[in-house]
Design a protein around this motif. Structure first.
Motif, PDB file in Angstrom:
ATOM      1  N   ARG A 139      -3.424   9.121   7.187  1.00  0.00           N
ATOM      2  CA  ARG A 139      -2.056   9.636   7.243  1.00  0.00           C
ATOM      3  C   ARG A 139      -1.773  10.482   6.001  1.00  0.00           C
ATOM      4  N   SER A 153       1.281  12.518   6.017  1.00  0.00           N
ATOM      5  CA  SER A 153       2.736  12.396   5.964  1.00  0.00           C
ATOM      6  C   SER A 153       3.164  11.686   7.242  1.00  0.00           C
ATOM      7  N   SER A 154       4.455  11.539   7.439  1.00  0.00           N
ATOM      8  CA  SER A 154       4.924  10.820   8.617  1.00  0.00           C
ATOM      9  C   SER A 154       4.532  11.503   9.929  1.00  0.00           C
TER      10      SER A 154
END
Length: 134
Positions: free
Chosen positions: A17, A19-20
């Motif tokens: 991941r 970022s979101s």
């Protein structure tokens, strides 16, 4: 449907991941096993202290990327690594339910283990009231 479920399992278990809303699939590195913070005590039994992953990873933006959409992956030693020692990374601090759901295994001793007893304060109050505990 089966192909979609397979693809979704790859996204959850093999990506990093950024970022979101951004994940990276990094071949070879995605095969590294997890080593995270291990519980120091299980009930009263003393066990070996925390084991740190041998490798750390970072995702960085390319310096001249004006759009902010180009990244590169950096893998480096987190500590001295003995010859023949397994190279591991941390999958993050998660409870055992998350490890099982997203990665298909449960750490033997998980320092981040947790259990939800009540979903809400109201549920706790109802339980307390019904159990006649003073």
């Amino acid at each position: 449907r089966e192909d979609f479920e397979w693809a979704l399992s790859i996204v959850h278990s093999r990506t990093f991941r950024v970022s979101s809303d951004t994940r990276l699939l990094v071949p070879i590195i995605d095969l590294a096993n997890h080593r995270g913070r291990e519980a120091i005590r299980v009930f009263s039994e003393a066990i070996k202290g925390p084991q740190k992953a041998t490798m750390e990873w970072q995702v960085r933006r390319l310096p001249n990327d004006n759009k902010g959409s180009s990244y590169y992956f950096v893998l480096s030693a987190a500590r001295d690594v003995a010859e023949g020692e397994e190279l591991t990374i941390s999958y993050g601090n998660r409870n055992s339910d998350e490890f099982f759901t997203f990665y298909g295994f449960v750490p033997e001793r998980n320092a981040d283990e947790s259990t939800v007893l009540f979903e809400s304060f109201d549920e706790f109050c109802n339980w307390h009231q019904e159990s006649n505990i003073i």
